[in-house]
Design a protein around this motif. Structure first.
Motif, PDB file in Angstrom:
ATOM      1  N   SER A 167       6.970   7.439  -1.995  1.00 25.98           N
ATOM      2  CA  SER A 167       7.863   7.128  -0.880  1.00 25.98           C
ATOM      3  C   SER A 167       7.490   5.837  -0.169  1.00 25.98           C
ATOM      4  CB  SER A 167       7.851   8.280   0.134  1.00 25.98           C
ATOM      5  OG  SER A 167       6.545   8.476   0.649  1.00 25.98           O
ATOM      6  N   ARG A 168       6.316   5.284  -0.456  1.00 24.79           N
ATOM      7  CA  ARG A 168       5.898   4.037   0.187  1.00 24.79           C
ATOM      8  C   ARG A 168       6.439   2.835  -0.567  1.00 24.79           C
ATOM      9  NH1 ARG A 168      -0.515   5.492   0.895  1.00 24.79           N
ATOM     10  NH2 ARG A 168      -0.377   6.686   2.838  1.00 24.79           N
ATOM     11  N   ASN A 169       7.063   1.908   0.163  1.00 26.52           N
ATOM     12  CA  ASN A 169       7.472   0.675  -0.482  1.00 26.52           C
ATOM     13  C   ASN A 169       6.293  -0.293  -0.512  1.00 26.52           C
ATOM     14  OD1 ASN A 169       7.269  -0.585   2.058  1.00 26.52           O
ATOM     15  ND2 ASN A 169       9.424  -0.225   2.520  1.00 26.52           N
ATOM     16  N   ALA A 170       6.541  -1.502  -1.024  1.00 26.27           N
ATOM     17  CA  ALA A 170       5.439  -2.445  -1.214  1.00 26.27           C
ATOM     18  C   ALA A 170       4.810  -2.879   0.110  1.00 26.27           C
ATOM     19  CB  ALA A 170       5.933  -3.670  -1.993  1.00 26.27           C
ATOM     20  N   LEU A 171       5.618  -3.019   1.156  1.00 27.34           N
ATOM     21  CA  LEU A 171       5.056  -3.412   2.447  1.00 27.34           C
ATOM     22  C   LEU A 171       4.159  -2.329   3.019  1.00 27.34           C
ATOM     23  CD1 LEU A 171       8.012  -5.255   4.218  1.00 27.34           C
ATOM     24  CD2 LEU A 171       5.883  -6.237   3.376  1.00 27.34           C
ATOM     25  N   GLN A 172       4.550  -1.077   2.833  1.00 29.21           N
ATOM     26  CA  GLN A 172       3.699   0.022   3.291  1.00 29.21           C
ATOM     27  C   GLN A 172       2.421   0.088   2.467  1.00 29.21           C
ATOM     28  OE1 GLN A 172       6.951   2.860   2.843  1.00 29.21           O
ATOM     29  NE2 GLN A 172       6.743   3.419   4.980  1.00 29.21           N
ATOM     30  N   GLN A 173       2.533  -0.114   1.150  1.00 30.68           N
ATOM     31  CA  GLN A 173       1.343  -0.165   0.300  1.00 30.68           C
ATOM     32  C   GLN A 173       0.427  -1.297   0.736  1.00 30.68           C
ATOM     33  OE1 GLN A 173       0.557   2.056  -1.800  1.00 30.68           O
ATOM     34  NE2 GLN A 173       2.448   3.087  -2.416  1.00 30.68           N
ATOM     35  N   HIS A 174       1.025  -2.415   1.145  1.00 32.77           N
ATOM     36  CA  HIS A 174       0.245  -3.567   1.602  1.00 32.77           C
ATOM     37  C   HIS A 174      -0.621  -3.195   2.792  1.00 32.77           C
ATOM     38  CE1 HIS A 174      -0.075  -7.135   4.335  1.00 32.77           C
ATOM     39  NE2 HIS A 174      -0.516  -7.689   3.230  1.00 32.77           N
ATOM     40  N   ALA A 175      -0.046  -2.482   3.744  1.00 39.84           N
ATOM     41  CA  ALA A 175      -0.798  -2.073   4.929  1.00 39.84           C
ATOM     42  C   ALA A 175      -1.925  -1.123   4.559  1.00 39.84           C
ATOM     43  CB  ALA A 175       0.141  -1.410   5.934  1.00 39.84           C
ATOM     44  N   VAL A 176      -1.667  -0.238   3.601  1.00 38.48           N
ATOM     45  CA  VAL A 176      -2.668   0.743   3.192  1.00 38.48           C
ATOM     46  C   VAL A 176      -3.862   0.070   2.511  1.00 38.48           C
ATOM     47  CG1 VAL A 176      -3.142   2.670   1.638  1.00 38.48           C
ATOM     48  CG2 VAL A 176      -1.060   2.667   3.016  1.00 38.48           C
ATOM     49  N   VAL A 177      -3.591  -0.782   1.512  1.00 33.53           N
ATOM     50  CA  VAL A 177      -4.696  -1.390   0.768  1.00 33.53           C
ATOM     51  C   VAL A 177      -5.460  -2.381   1.623  1.00 33.53           C
ATOM     52  CG1 VAL A 177      -3.540  -1.079  -1.444  1.00 33.53           C
ATOM     53  CG2 VAL A 177      -3.231  -3.224  -0.220  1.00 33.53           C
ATOM     54  N   LEU A 178      -4.785  -3.015   2.577  1.00 32.80           N
ATOM     55  CA  LEU A 178      -5.462  -3.998   3.422  1.00 32.80           C
ATOM     56  C   LEU A 178      -6.301  -3.322   4.488  1.00 32.80           C
ATOM     57  CD1 LEU A 178      -5.663  -7.091   4.120  1.00 32.80           C
ATOM     58  CD2 LEU A 178      -3.866  -6.676   5.785  1.00 32.80           C
ATOM     59  N   LYS A 253      14.647 -15.152  -5.482  1.00 35.42           N
ATOM     60  CA  LYS A 253      13.570 -15.121  -4.492  1.00 35.42           C
ATOM     61  C   LYS A 253      12.807 -13.801  -4.529  1.00 35.42           C
ATOM     62  CE  LYS A 253      15.724 -18.453  -1.357  1.00 35.42           C
ATOM     63  NZ  LYS A 253      16.147 -18.752   0.042  1.00 35.42           N
ATOM     64  N   ARG A 254      12.479 -13.378  -5.728  1.00 29.21           N
ATOM     65  CA  ARG A 254      11.696 -12.161  -5.909  1.00 29.21           C
ATOM     66  C   ARG A 254      10.479 -12.456  -6.766  1.00 29.21           C
ATOM     67  NH1 ARG A 254      16.829  -8.377  -7.692  1.00 29.21           N
ATOM     68  NH2 ARG A 254      17.927  -8.372  -5.682  1.00 29.21           N
ATOM     69  N   VAL A 255       9.430 -11.712  -6.515  1.00 28.65           N
ATOM     70  CA  VAL A 255       8.229 -11.778  -7.348  1.00 28.65           C
ATOM     71  C   VAL A 255       8.118 -10.449  -8.063  1.00 28.65           C
ATOM     72  CG1 VAL A 255       5.725 -12.033  -7.401  1.00 28.65           C
ATOM     73  CG2 VAL A 255       7.078 -13.382  -5.781  1.00 28.65           C
ATOM     74  N   PHE A 256       8.148 -10.479  -9.368  1.00 29.01           N
ATOM     75  CA  PHE A 256       8.107  -9.244 -10.145  1.00 29.01           C
ATOM     76  C   PHE A 256       6.846  -8.449  -9.838  1.00 29.01           C
ATOM     77  CE2 PHE A 256       6.328  -7.076 -13.843  1.00 29.01           C
ATOM     78  CZ  PHE A 256       7.318  -6.135 -14.073  1.00 29.01           C
ATOM     79  N   GLY A 257       7.026  -7.148  -9.629  1.00 29.31           N
ATOM     80  CA  GLY A 257       5.889  -6.248  -9.527  1.00 29.31           C
ATOM     81  C   GLY A 257       5.396  -5.952  -8.127  1.00 29.31           C
ATOM     82  N   ILE A 258       5.881  -6.697  -7.109  1.00 31.96           N
ATOM     83  CA  ILE A 258       5.381  -6.436  -5.757  1.00 31.96           C
ATOM     84  C   ILE A 258       6.521  -6.142  -4.779  1.00 31.96           C
ATOM     85  CG2 ILE A 258       3.275  -7.763  -6.073  1.00 31.96           C
ATOM     86  CD1 ILE A 258       4.576 -10.036  -4.484  1.00 31.96           C
ATOM     87  N   GLY A 259       7.716  -5.920  -5.277  1.00 35.70           N
ATOM     88  CA  GLY A 259       8.830  -5.437  -4.469  1.00 35.70           C
ATOM     89  C   GLY A 259       9.068  -6.217  -3.197  1.00 35.70           C
ATOM     90  N   SER A 260       9.109  -5.500  -2.069  1.00 33.80           N
ATOM     91  CA  SER A 260       9.446  -6.101  -0.781  1.00 33.80           C
ATOM     92  C   SER A 260       8.376  -7.058  -0.273  1.00 33.80           C
ATOM     93  CB  SER A 260       9.702  -5.006   0.265  1.00 33.80           C
ATOM     94  OG  SER A 260       8.669  -4.045   0.261  1.00 33.80           O
ATOM     95  N   ARG A 261       7.220  -7.091  -0.904  1.00 31.53           N
ATOM     96  CA  ARG A 261       6.198  -8.083  -0.528  1.00 31.53           C
ATOM     97  C   ARG A 261       6.617  -9.492  -0.931  1.00 31.53           C
ATOM     98  NH1 ARG A 261       2.195  -9.404   2.502  1.00 31.53           N
ATOM     99  NH2 ARG A 261       0.954 -10.292   0.818  1.00 31.53           N
ATOM    100  N   SER A 262       7.682  -9.610  -1.725  1.00 35.57           N
ATOM    101  CA  SER A 262       8.175 -10.926  -2.135  1.00 35.57           C
ATOM    102  C   SER A 262       8.539 -11.785  -0.939  1.00 35.57           C
ATOM    103  CB  SER A 262       9.400 -10.764  -3.049  1.00 35.57           C
ATOM    104  OG  SER A 262       9.076 -10.049  -4.217  1.00 35.57           O
ATOM    105  N   HIS A 263       8.879 -11.146   0.181  1.00 36.45           N
ATOM    106  CA  HIS A 263       9.232 -11.893   1.389  1.00 36.45           C
ATOM    107  C   HIS A 263       8.131 -12.870   1.789  1.00 36.45           C
ATOM    108  CE1 HIS A 263      12.968  -9.974   2.515  1.00 36.45           C
ATOM    109  NE2 HIS A 263      12.448  -8.786   2.326  1.00 36.45           N
TER     110      HIS A 263
END
Length: 348
Positions: A167-178, A253-263
């Motif tokens: 259920s976590r998108n890439a931005l949520q995963q970003h917060a978790v791993v960081l 304007k997308r980076v494959f594999g990192i979803g919404s982190r492409s922003h």
């Protein structure tokens, strides 16, 4: 557009850093991409505003009348305030982007739950929506969209595009791993890629497998080169290696594999995208600290509210006891008066 922000004079205890104004609204700030903080509360607020006013013709966000959308926006402004450095137009743009996604997700869940009507939806609106969804042209459009989602981007037999992030998108995963896992900024997106597309040597589909193989091979090559040169070991920018492996930022304007982190990488030119992968440690740290701050504020607010509820319940209970006691005393007095009168009656 009416002002949703507020000046410091309208914020209670602003000198102590309180996030609520004197009207009880919560401070809103910007995050990465189109996200806003407090992170989890904002989308919930948006969805709840939909449920209070579902339009007869609102089976898609595009079909929702402008007046209804403005009602949703007005409800949002009753919950949040923002400082003067954020304009109403900028907040509205992010709110609109998030509302579009939330509305689409809500409609998708409602369609999956048919024929059961959501308890918060009016019967007459639900019946009209069911009638619309049952039209042949609407069914055909839905079938086409489902077929497109099931397409195999790398060719027949390669599998559909999926991720394992739950259920976590890439931005949520970003917060978790960081924040929780302490992953360095130059490895954050490589870690997200692995969470979303790789697990125990298995990959979501061939492109993810090939990108993983290219990055790990390049990492080994750099390590061997440093060993042969006798130079000191240096940190490898795994994010940069991933960017190279997936072909950089796409035309969309997308980076494959990192979803919404492409922003995070669409604000610079493609020739300079690699730098943006490793030039964000300060921003990432600020975002992580901001999330901690808001979580602490929300927790404190919840605890204060729970304490208030307990105090109010105790006060109500004490008042009820006092009222009952007063009623008993009044009834006793009335009974004693009646008894005295009966004793003074002459014999028959």
């Amino acid at each position: 557009m009416s002002g949703g922000g507020t000046s410091s004079s309208r914020v209670s205890a602003s000198s102590s850093g309180s996030a609520a104004d004197d009207g009880g609204r919560v401070e809103l700030t910007f995050g990465e991409g189109d996200f806003m903080y407090p992170y989890h509360a904002v989308p919930t607020t948006i969805t709840n505003s939909f449920k209070t006013n579902m339009d007869h013709d609102g089976w898609t966000w595009r079909a929702v009348p402008d007046a209804t959308k403005q009602d949703y926006w007005a409800k949002f402004k009753k919950v949040y305030w923002w400082k003067d450095d954020l304009t109403d137009e900028a907040v509205y743009a992010r709110w609109y982007a998030r509302a579009t996604v939330r509305y689409k997700d809500m409609i998708h869940k409602m369609k999956k739950g048919r024929p059961e009507r959501p308890p918060w939806m009016r019967q007459n609106v639900w019946e009209k929506w069911l009638e619309y969804w049952n039209k042949d042209e609407v069914k055909a459009k839905a079938a086409k969209a489902q077929k497109n989602r099931m397409s195999e981007p790398d060719g027949p037999g390669t599998g559909i595009s999926i991720h394992r992030g739950g259920s976590r998108n890439a931005l949520q995963q970003h917060a978790v791993v960081l924040r929780e896992q302490g992953v360095p900024a130059e490895e954050v997106d490589w870690s997200i890629f692995n969470v979303l597309h790789a697990k125990a040597g298995e990959f979501t589909y061939p492109r993810a497998r090939d990108a993983y193989a290219q990055v790990t091979a390049k990492t080994a090559e750099l390590a061997q080169s440093q060993l042969n040169d006798g130079s000191e070991s240096q940190e490898v920018d795994m994010n940069r290696l991933l960017l190279d492996a997936v072909g950089g930022v796409s035309a969309k304007k997308r980076v494959f594999g990192i979803g919404s982190r492409s922003h995070a990488y669409t604000s610079t030119s493609r020739s300079n995208q690699g730098a943006s992968f490793s030039s964000q440690p300060q921003l990432d740290a600020v975002l992580a600290d901001k999330m901690k701050e808001y979580e602490a504020q929300m927790q404190a607010k919840m605890e204060a509210r729970e304490a208030q509820i307990r105090e109010e319940a105790q006060a109500r209970e004490a008042q009820m006891r006092a009222d009952v006691q007063a009623q008993l005393q009044a009834q006793k007095a009335e009974f004693m008066k009646l008894l005295a009168e009966m004793r003074n009656l002459p014999p028959p």
